[in-house]
Design a protein around this motif. Structure first.
Motif, PDB file in Angstrom:
ATOM      1  N   THR A 207      13.617  -4.995  11.658  1.00 16.89           N
ATOM      2  CA  THR A 207      14.163  -6.020  12.627  1.00 16.89           C
ATOM      3  C   THR A 207      14.691  -7.277  11.666  1.00 16.89           C
ATOM      4  OG1 THR A 207      12.363  -7.300  13.256  1.00 16.89           O
ATOM      5  CG2 THR A 207      13.098  -5.324  14.431  1.00 16.89           C
ATOM      6  N   ARG A 208      15.237  -8.300  12.151  1.00 20.23           N
ATOM      7  CA  ARG A 208      15.574  -9.591  11.314  1.00 20.23           C
ATOM      8  C   ARG A 208      14.398 -10.193  10.738  1.00 20.23           C
ATOM      9  NH1 ARG A 208      17.328 -14.427  15.725  1.00 20.23           N
ATOM     10  NH2 ARG A 208      15.385 -14.337  16.941  1.00 20.23           N
ATOM     11  N   ASP A 209      13.089 -10.130  11.142  1.00 21.68           N
ATOM     12  CA  ASP A 209      11.990 -10.758  10.622  1.00 21.68           C
ATOM     13  C   ASP A 209      10.813  -9.787  10.454  1.00 21.68           C
ATOM     14  OD1 ASP A 209      11.462 -10.436  13.266  1.00 21.68           O
ATOM     15  OD2 ASP A 209      11.030 -12.526  13.922  1.00 21.68           O
ATOM     16  N   THR A 210      10.921  -8.654  10.834  1.00 18.71           N
ATOM     17  CA  THR A 210       9.628  -7.636  11.053  1.00 18.71           C
ATOM     18  C   THR A 210       9.896  -6.223  10.636  1.00 18.71           C
ATOM     19  OG1 THR A 210       8.913  -8.986  12.694  1.00 18.71           O
ATOM     20  CG2 THR A 210       7.768  -6.876  12.524  1.00 18.71           C
ATOM     21  N   LEU A 211       9.087  -5.519   9.857  1.00 15.12           N
ATOM     22  CA  LEU A 211       9.231  -4.224   9.595  1.00 15.12           C
ATOM     23  C   LEU A 211       8.187  -3.299  10.712  1.00 15.12           C
ATOM     24  CD1 LEU A 211       9.062  -3.873   5.767  1.00 15.12           C
ATOM     25  CD2 LEU A 211      11.161  -4.010   7.287  1.00 15.12           C
ATOM     26  N   TYR A 212       8.561  -2.211  11.340  1.00 17.54           N
ATOM     27  CA  TYR A 212       7.694  -1.815  12.319  1.00 17.54           C
ATOM     28  C   TYR A 212       7.591  -0.337  11.663  1.00 17.54           C
ATOM     29  CZ  TYR A 212       7.920  -5.324  15.832  1.00 17.54           C
ATOM     30  OH  TYR A 212       7.910  -6.572  16.525  1.00 17.54           O
TER      31      TYR A 212
ATOM     32  N   ILE B 239       2.338  -0.220  13.639  1.00 18.45           N
ATOM     33  CA  ILE B 239       1.992  -1.167  12.787  1.00 18.45           C
ATOM     34  C   ILE B 239       3.200  -2.027  12.592  1.00 18.45           C
ATOM     35  CG2 ILE B 239      -0.017  -0.071  11.618  1.00 18.45           C
ATOM     36  CD1 ILE B 239       1.555   0.750   9.441  1.00 18.45           C
ATOM     37  N   LYS B 240       3.057  -3.284  11.919  1.00 16.49           N
ATOM     38  CA  LYS B 240       4.006  -4.180  11.748  1.00 16.49           C
ATOM     39  C   LYS B 240       3.738  -5.006  10.274  1.00 16.49           C
ATOM     40  CE  LYS B 240       3.372  -8.574  14.195  1.00 16.49           C
ATOM     41  NZ  LYS B 240       3.978  -9.354  15.225  1.00 16.49           N
TER      42      LYS B 240
ATOM     43  N   GLY C 100       6.550  -5.605   4.108  1.00 12.24           N
ATOM     44  CA  GLY C 100       5.548  -4.267   3.594  1.00 12.24           C
ATOM     45  C   GLY C 100       4.585  -4.402   2.634  1.00 12.24           C
ATOM     46  N   LYS C 101       4.153  -5.638   2.148  1.00 11.20           N
ATOM     47  CA  LYS C 101       3.025  -5.983   1.217  1.00 11.20           C
ATOM     48  C   LYS C 101       1.735  -5.737   2.145  1.00 11.20           C
ATOM     49  CE  LYS C 101       5.519  -9.258  -1.629  1.00 11.20           C
ATOM     50  NZ  LYS C 101       5.484 -10.678  -2.021  1.00 11.20           N
ATOM     51  N   THR C 102       1.765  -6.258   3.356  1.00 10.71           N
ATOM     52  CA  THR C 102       0.697  -6.214   4.316  1.00 10.71           C
ATOM     53  C   THR C 102       1.114  -5.612   5.521  1.00 10.71           C
ATOM     54  OG1 THR C 102       0.847  -8.485   4.960  1.00 10.71           O
ATOM     55  CG2 THR C 102      -0.578  -8.102   3.064  1.00 10.71           C
ATOM     56  N   TRP C 103       0.014  -5.193   6.311  1.00  9.54           N
ATOM     57  CA  TRP C 103       0.451  -4.627   7.564  1.00  9.54           C
ATOM     58  C   TRP C 103      -0.385  -4.957   8.477  1.00  9.54           C
ATOM     59  CZ3 TRP C 103       5.054  -1.877   8.469  1.00  9.54           C
ATOM     60  CH2 TRP C 103       5.738  -1.677   7.428  1.00  9.54           C
ATOM     61  N   GLN C 104      -0.022  -5.160  10.022  1.00  9.41           N
ATOM     62  CA  GLN C 104      -0.877  -5.633  11.157  1.00  9.41           C
ATOM     63  C   GLN C 104      -0.994  -4.286  11.947  1.00  9.41           C
ATOM     64  OE1 GLN C 104       0.514  -9.048  13.294  1.00  9.41           O
ATOM     65  NE2 GLN C 104      -1.018  -8.620  14.890  1.00  9.41           N
ATOM     66  N   LYS C 105      -2.241  -3.915  12.521  1.00  8.72           N
ATOM     67  CA  LYS C 105      -2.406  -2.877  13.651  1.00  8.72           C
ATOM     68  C   LYS C 105      -1.994  -3.540  14.956  1.00  8.72           C
ATOM     69  CE  LYS C 105      -6.190  -1.272  10.971  1.00  8.72           C
ATOM     70  NZ  LYS C 105      -7.840  -1.027  11.110  1.00  8.72           N
ATOM     71  N   LEU C 106      -1.273  -2.670  15.541  1.00 10.86           N
ATOM     72  CA  LEU C 106      -0.596  -3.186  16.815  1.00 10.86           C
ATOM     73  C   LEU C 106      -1.147  -1.901  18.018  1.00 10.86           C
ATOM     74  CD1 LEU C 106       2.888  -4.161  16.202  1.00 10.86           C
ATOM     75  CD2 LEU C 106       1.073  -5.454  16.388  1.00 10.86           C
TER      76      LEU C 106
ATOM     77  N   PRO D 260       0.781  -1.117   0.183  1.00 13.23           N
ATOM     78  CA  PRO D 260       0.106  -0.019  -0.170  1.00 13.23           C
ATOM     79  C   PRO D 260       0.663   1.222  -0.028  1.00 13.23           C
ATOM     80  CG  PRO D 260      -0.066  -1.066   2.056  1.00 13.23           C
ATOM     81  CD  PRO D 260       0.542  -2.028   1.034  1.00 13.23           C
ATOM     82  N   GLU D 261       0.466   2.327  -0.287  1.00  9.28           N
ATOM     83  CA  GLU D 261       0.952   3.530  -0.561  1.00  9.28           C
ATOM     84  C   GLU D 261       0.770   4.704   0.667  1.00  9.28           C
ATOM     85  OE1 GLU D 261      -0.221   5.606  -4.105  1.00  9.28           O
ATOM     86  OE2 GLU D 261      -0.279   3.817  -5.418  1.00  9.28           O
ATOM     87  N   HIS D 262       1.151   3.958   1.701  1.00  3.92           N
ATOM     88  CA  HIS D 262       0.976   4.470   2.933  1.00  3.92           C
ATOM     89  C   HIS D 262       2.123   5.641   3.024  1.00  3.92           C
ATOM     90  CE1 HIS D 262      -2.318   2.010   3.744  1.00  3.92           C
ATOM     91  NE2 HIS D 262      -1.527   1.012   4.378  1.00  3.92           N
ATOM     92  N   ASP D 263       1.791   6.497   4.026  1.00  8.09           N
ATOM     93  CA  ASP D 263       2.941   7.526   4.337  1.00  8.09           C
ATOM     94  C   ASP D 263       3.528   7.101   5.739  1.00  8.09           C
ATOM     95  OD1 ASP D 263       4.350   9.747   5.256  1.00  8.09           O
ATOM     96  OD2 ASP D 263       2.714  10.969   5.810  1.00  8.09           O
ATOM     97  N   TYR D 264       4.531   6.393   5.637  1.00  6.73           N
ATOM     98  CA  TYR D 264       5.437   5.589   6.555  1.00  6.73           C
ATOM     99  C   TYR D 264       6.209   6.686   7.224  1.00  6.73           C
ATOM    100  CZ  TYR D 264       3.830   1.181   4.096  1.00  6.73           C
ATOM    101  OH  TYR D 264       2.986   0.520   3.596  1.00  6.73           O
TER     102      TYR D 264
END
Length: 300
Positions: free
Chosen positions: A77-82, A100-101, A106-112, A67-71
């Motif tokens: 990290t070694r297994d996750t983008l935050y 989010i992570k 970066g194809k999909t993101w989970q809300k934290l 997605p074209e989010h404003d990051y």
């Protein structure tokens, strides 16, 4: 002149992103820069933007899938983008993101959590432990006041750091790759180190404005940038009475290093991004450099 650097906003303005795969031939303009991280396999250098991620891989710039989010506050990290930031126009998602992570590049993101409440421009992670530190500027439902907070559980619980001994205006945070209690903070008065989860700090480098900082993945050194008549980059060991070792930089006119990243697969390779949107790569730990973006324009 140092005050000028605080006025530069960091991010990348990109065109539409491919839904499933990066498109190497698509033009990429680095209008701003909001971070700098490598993928875990070391094959991609990722730069977050107002409209998604830009990627440098195989000697070329491309637009990343997702997605074209404003990051904002983007950190790997070694297994996750935050990240934090704001949703893409028309996405229907709540603004701002909170935390989010992504586990798929970066194809999909989970809300934290903290969705609709907080946008963390300053965010740092521990490469091996996935601890996340943020600077919070306003109270929210999980943070009663402004300050430095950290989570060891993907935002399920946040702890406030007292940050005693920290002096000056904070410019950035870095977290040790394997010890989540070891935190470095840069300010306009120096580089400070904490060994107790940012509860207390001791000066590591005093009397200098520090603009960016990053732990080497060996866990024994810190790199940090500044400006003293010209852009500077240095490294320092995490030992008592250690002295900084200056690293050479390309000539930068009224510019300085805003972000520092290290390739986890080829650790002699480091990258820096500047406030004026130039990006440089070094294959020899900062002794020599190759420019891959010049003031926002990609160099293939």
């Amino acid at each position: 002149m140092l005050r000028k650097f605080h006025s530069f906003t960091l991010a990348l303005l990109l065109a539409a992103l491919a839904p499933t795969a990066a498109r190497a031939e698509s033009p990429v303009t680095l209008t701003h820069v909001h971070g700098l991280s490598y993928s875990a396999d070391g094959k991609q250098l990722m730069i977050p933007s107002h409209h998604g991620l830009a990627v440098f891989a195989g000697g070329r710039w491309s637009k990343a899938p997702g997605p074209e989010h404003d990051y904002m506050g983007f950190s790997a990290t070694r297994d996750t983008l935050y990240s934090s930031g704001h949703p893409a126009p028309g996405s229907g998602l709540t603004n701002p993101f909170g935390l989010i992570k992504s586990r798929d590049g970066g194809k999909t993101w989970q809300k934290l959590g903290l969705e609709g409440e907080s946008d963390f421009h300053t965010l740092a992670t521990s490469y091996e432990t996935n601890a996340v530190y943020v600077v919070n500027h306003n109270p929210n439902s999980r943070m009663s006041q402004a300050g430095i907070y950290y989570t060891l559980a993907d935002g399920l619980k946040w702890l406030r750091a007292e940050a005693r001994g920290l002096k000056g205006k904070l410019t950035g945070i870095a977290v040790h790759p394997t010890d989540a209690k070891l935190v470095a903070v840069g300010t306009d008065q120096g580089l400070f180190l904490s060994r107790d989860s940012a509860a207390t700090f001791q000066p590591l480098v005093s009397g200098k404005q520090v603009l960016a900082q990053a732990f080497d993945l060996d866990g024994r050194h810190l790199r940090f940038s500044g400006h003293a008549g010209k852009a500077t980059l240095a490294e320092i060991a995490l030992t008592a009475q250690a002295k900084p070792n200056e690293l050479p930089l390309p000539t930068m006119k009224e510019d300085a290093v805003a972000y520092i990243a290290q390739n986890p697969a080829q650790r002699d390779e480091i990258a820096v991004a500047t406030f004026k949107r130039s990006v440089y790569l070094s294959k020899d730990q900062g002794r020599t450099w190759k420019q891959i973006a010049k003031e926002g324009n990609g160099v293939h």
